[in-house]
Design a protein around this motif. Structure first.
Motif, PDB file in Angstrom:
ATOM      1  N   SER A   6       6.049  11.821  10.388  1.00  0.00           N
ATOM      2  CA  SER A   6       5.726  10.800  11.374  1.00  0.00           C
ATOM      3  C   SER A   6       4.389  11.105  12.032  1.00  0.00           C
ATOM      4  N   GLY A   7       3.557  10.080  12.147  1.00  0.00           N
ATOM      5  CA  GLY A   7       2.247  10.234  12.765  1.00  0.00           C
ATOM      6  C   GLY A   7       1.138  10.594  11.808  1.00  0.00           C
ATOM      7  N   ARG A   8       1.471  10.965  10.596  1.00  0.00           N
ATOM      8  CA  ARG A   8       0.432  11.263   9.609  1.00  0.00           C
ATOM      9  C   ARG A   8      -0.177   9.964   9.085  1.00  0.00           C
ATOM     10  N   ILE A   9      -1.328  10.104   8.464  1.00  0.00           N
ATOM     11  CA  ILE A   9      -2.055   8.938   7.958  1.00  0.00           C
ATOM     12  C   ILE A   9      -2.077   8.988   6.433  1.00  0.00           C
ATOM     13  N   ALA A  10      -1.736   7.876   5.812  1.00  0.00           N
ATOM     14  CA  ALA A  10      -1.669   7.794   4.353  1.00  0.00           C
ATOM     15  C   ALA A  10      -2.566   6.684   3.837  1.00  0.00           C
ATOM     16  N   VAL A  11      -3.079   6.896   2.642  1.00  0.00           N
ATOM     17  CA  VAL A  11      -3.764   5.861   1.872  1.00  0.00           C
ATOM     18  C   VAL A  11      -2.902   5.557   0.658  1.00  0.00           C
ATOM     19  N   VAL A  12      -2.601   4.288   0.456  1.00  0.00           N
ATOM     20  CA  VAL A  12      -1.826   3.865  -0.719  1.00  0.00           C
ATOM     21  C   VAL A  12      -2.656   2.869  -1.503  1.00  0.00           C
ATOM     22  N   THR A  13      -2.970   3.202  -2.741  1.00  0.00           N
ATOM     23  CA  THR A  13      -3.728   2.292  -3.596  1.00  0.00           C
ATOM     24  C   THR A  13      -2.762   1.442  -4.423  1.00  0.00           C
ATOM     25  N   GLY A  14      -3.251   0.311  -4.910  1.00  0.00           N
ATOM     26  CA  GLY A  14      -2.376  -0.607  -5.637  1.00  0.00           C
ATOM     27  C   GLY A  14      -1.261  -1.112  -4.755  1.00  0.00           C
ATOM     28  N   ALA A  15      -1.598  -1.421  -3.480  1.00  0.00           N
ATOM     29  CA  ALA A  15      -0.573  -1.607  -2.456  1.00  0.00           C
ATOM     30  C   ALA A  15      -0.167  -3.046  -2.194  1.00  0.00           C
ATOM     31  N   LYS A  16      -0.779  -4.005  -2.870  1.00  0.00           N
ATOM     32  CA  LYS A  16      -0.466  -5.389  -2.524  1.00  0.00           C
ATOM     33  C   LYS A  16       0.895  -5.842  -3.044  1.00  0.00           C
ATOM     34  N   SER A  17       1.445  -5.132  -4.029  1.00  0.00           N
ATOM     35  CA  SER A  17       2.720  -5.552  -4.599  1.00  0.00           C
ATOM     36  C   SER A  17       3.372  -4.370  -5.311  1.00  0.00           C
ATOM     37  N   GLY A  18       4.560  -4.607  -5.808  1.00  0.00           N
ATOM     38  CA  GLY A  18       5.231  -3.644  -6.666  1.00  0.00           C
ATOM     39  C   GLY A  18       5.484  -2.294  -6.021  1.00  0.00           C
ATOM     40  N   VAL A  32       4.714   6.895   9.365  1.00  0.00           N
ATOM     41  CA  VAL A  32       3.369   7.161   8.862  1.00  0.00           C
ATOM     42  C   VAL A  32       2.466   5.960   9.137  1.00  0.00           C
ATOM     43  N   HIS A  33       1.214   6.220   9.500  1.00  0.00           N
ATOM     44  CA  HIS A  33       0.203   5.174   9.615  1.00  0.00           C
ATOM     45  C   HIS A  33      -0.392   4.971   8.218  1.00  0.00           C
ATOM     46  N   VAL A  34      -0.493   3.733   7.761  1.00  0.00           N
ATOM     47  CA  VAL A  34      -0.830   3.494   6.355  1.00  0.00           C
ATOM     48  C   VAL A  34      -2.054   2.592   6.197  1.00  0.00           C
ATOM     49  N   VAL A  35      -2.949   3.032   5.326  1.00  0.00           N
ATOM     50  CA  VAL A  35      -4.073   2.213   4.876  1.00  0.00           C
ATOM     51  C   VAL A  35      -3.733   1.689   3.488  1.00  0.00           C
ATOM     52  N   LEU A  36      -3.714   0.375   3.356  1.00  0.00           N
ATOM     53  CA  LEU A  36      -3.424  -0.273   2.080  1.00  0.00           C
ATOM     54  C   LEU A  36      -4.734  -0.661   1.401  1.00  0.00           C
ATOM     55  N   THR A  37      -4.779  -0.521   0.091  1.00  0.00           N
ATOM     56  CA  THR A  37      -5.938  -1.029  -0.633  1.00  0.00           C
ATOM     57  C   THR A  37      -5.520  -1.583  -1.981  1.00  0.00           C
ATOM     58  N   ASP A  38      -6.251  -2.588  -2.415  1.00  0.00           N
ATOM     59  CA  ASP A  38      -6.047  -3.202  -3.723  1.00  0.00           C
ATOM     60  C   ASP A  38      -7.264  -4.057  -4.014  1.00  0.00           C
ATOM     61  N   LYS A  39      -7.313  -4.669  -5.174  1.00  0.00           N
ATOM     62  CA  LYS A  39      -8.491  -5.436  -5.568  1.00  0.00           C
ATOM     63  C   LYS A  39      -8.520  -6.837  -4.970  1.00  0.00           C
ATOM     64  N   GLU A  40      -7.366  -7.440  -4.788  1.00  0.00           N
ATOM     65  CA  GLU A  40      -7.329  -8.845  -4.398  1.00  0.00           C
ATOM     66  C   GLU A  40      -7.068  -8.991  -2.907  1.00  0.00           C
ATOM     67  N   GLY A  41      -8.026  -9.541  -2.182  1.00  0.00           N
ATOM     68  CA  GLY A  41      -7.975  -9.616  -0.738  1.00  0.00           C
ATOM     69  C   GLY A  41      -6.858 -10.440  -0.136  1.00  0.00           C
ATOM     70  N   PRO A  42      -6.724 -11.744  -0.450  1.00  0.00           N
ATOM     71  CA  PRO A  42      -5.742 -12.583   0.239  1.00  0.00           C
ATOM     72  C   PRO A  42      -4.313 -12.060   0.155  1.00  0.00           C
ATOM     73  N   GLU A  43      -3.876 -11.677  -1.040  1.00  0.00           N
ATOM     74  CA  GLU A  43      -2.513 -11.176  -1.184  1.00  0.00           C
ATOM     75  C   GLU A  43      -2.353  -9.844  -0.466  1.00  0.00           C
ATOM     76  N   LEU A  44      -3.388  -9.019  -0.502  1.00  0.00           N
ATOM     77  CA  LEU A  44      -3.342  -7.734   0.192  1.00  0.00           C
ATOM     78  C   LEU A  44      -3.189  -7.939   1.689  1.00  0.00           C
ATOM     79  N   GLN A  45      -3.966  -8.855   2.250  1.00  0.00           N
ATOM     80  CA  GLN A  45      -3.886  -9.115   3.684  1.00  0.00           C
ATOM     81  C   GLN A  45      -2.520  -9.661   4.068  1.00  0.00           C
ATOM     82  N   ALA A  46      -1.944 -10.493   3.217  1.00  0.00           N
ATOM     83  CA  ALA A  46      -0.607 -11.019   3.490  1.00  0.00           C
ATOM     84  C   ALA A  46       0.416  -9.884   3.508  1.00  0.00           C
ATOM     85  N   THR A  47       0.293  -8.949   2.583  1.00  0.00           N
ATOM     86  CA  THR A  47       1.179  -7.783   2.562  1.00  0.00           C
ATOM     87  C   THR A  47       1.033  -6.976   3.835  1.00  0.00           C
ATOM     88  N   ALA A  48      -0.221  -6.746   4.254  1.00  0.00           N
ATOM     89  CA  ALA A  48      -0.468  -5.981   5.477  1.00  0.00           C
ATOM     90  C   ALA A  48       0.164  -6.651   6.685  1.00  0.00           C
TER      91      ALA A  48
END
Length: 268
Positions: A6-18, A32-48
């Motif tokens: 708890s409280g750690r920071i994570a980066v998750v790639t390929g995070a918009k789905s699946g 955990v505090h999470v940074v999401l990243t993926d190639k496609e913006g709109p779907e990624l933002q919706a996931t966030a």
């Protein structure tokens, strides 16, 4: 169970789905505090936006098959919260070109290698330095059953995923003394948009239903999956989250297969 992250920071790639999305969800539920990243913006933002109800989450569009994409991600992730990330989950991946080996071009191979192997190389190179400085880090790289049980029509993908295993083992040896633990997971036939597309293609080619395509694949290509079904993204995410936790503090350089028994040997 308190996983101690708890409280750690994570980066998750390929995070918009699946599996990437599901892993982000599991980490958020652990505080955990999470940074999401993926190639496609709109779907990624919706996931966030959907995941924000669970905890602090940020999202950035980045193409990790390029060096520039990693630069964009690292700059964003290192400023997203009060500290820098000490957890990295590399779930981004593509099936890439498939077919007869003799018909595949250099570009077909390079496409798979850039996303399925080199994205992990670049991401770990970007985030491990701070983990070493902090004296604590967790890296989980997504490999595949194909890494140890290759399918002849998917050789670029299989070769790239085998490279991921060697990368994980090498990094675990190099940076384990600094408190950075690196492991790989090997999912097999998980219900994700990627395998949905594969099943839709097979169903169309064979003139059968989607469910029949799944069953044909299980019978003909995945006879080792004893549950006779596709896996669920959350089943993989649970394994990944455990490897990110304090409960996995003596596990590094390992390959955890979440494959329902698909790989039919004990040697890999």
């Amino acid at each position: 169970m308190d996983l101690g992250i708890s409280g750690r920071i994570a980066v998750v790639t390929g995070a918009k789905s699946g599996m990437g999305r599901s892993t982000a969800e599991h980490l958020l539920r652990e505080g955990v505090h999470v940074v999401l990243t993926d190639k496609e913006g709109p779907e990624l933002q919706a996931t966030a936006e959907e995941l924000a109800a669970l905890g602090p989450v940020r999202a950035i569009e980045a193409d990790l098959s390029t060096a520039k994409g990693i630069e964009v991600l690292a700059a964003f992730a290192n400023m997203a919260f009060d500290d820098k990330p000490t957890i990295l989950v590399c779930a981004a991946g593509i099936t890439g070109a498939s077919g007869d080996f003799l018909d595949l071009t250099d570009d077909d191979w390079l496409e798979a290698l850039q996303t399925d192997l080199m994205a992990g190389v670049r991401a770990t190179r970007a985030f491990i330095p701070h983990m070493r400085k902090a004296g604590w880090g967790r890296v989980v790289l997504f490999s595949s059953e194909d890494a140890v049980q290759p399918y002849v029509e998917e050789l670029p993908y299989a070769a790239a995923k085998a490279g991921v295993l060697n990368l994980a083992k090498g990094l675990s040896k190099a940076y384990g003394p600094d408190g950075v633990l690196v492991n790989a997971v090997g999912p097999a036939f998980i219900a994700t948009p990627m395998t949905d597309a594969q099943m839709e293609k097979k169903a169309k080619e064979k003139g059968i239903s989607f469910d029949e395509a799944v069953q044909v694949t299980l019978d003909e290509e995945r006879p080792g999956i004893v549950a006779k079904r596709r896996g669920r993204a959350e089943e993989v995410a649970a394994a990944v989250t455990f490897l990110c936790s304090e409960h996995a503090s003596f596990i590094t350089g390992e390959f955890l297969r979440v494959d329902g028994g698909s790989v039919m040997t004990m040697g890999a």
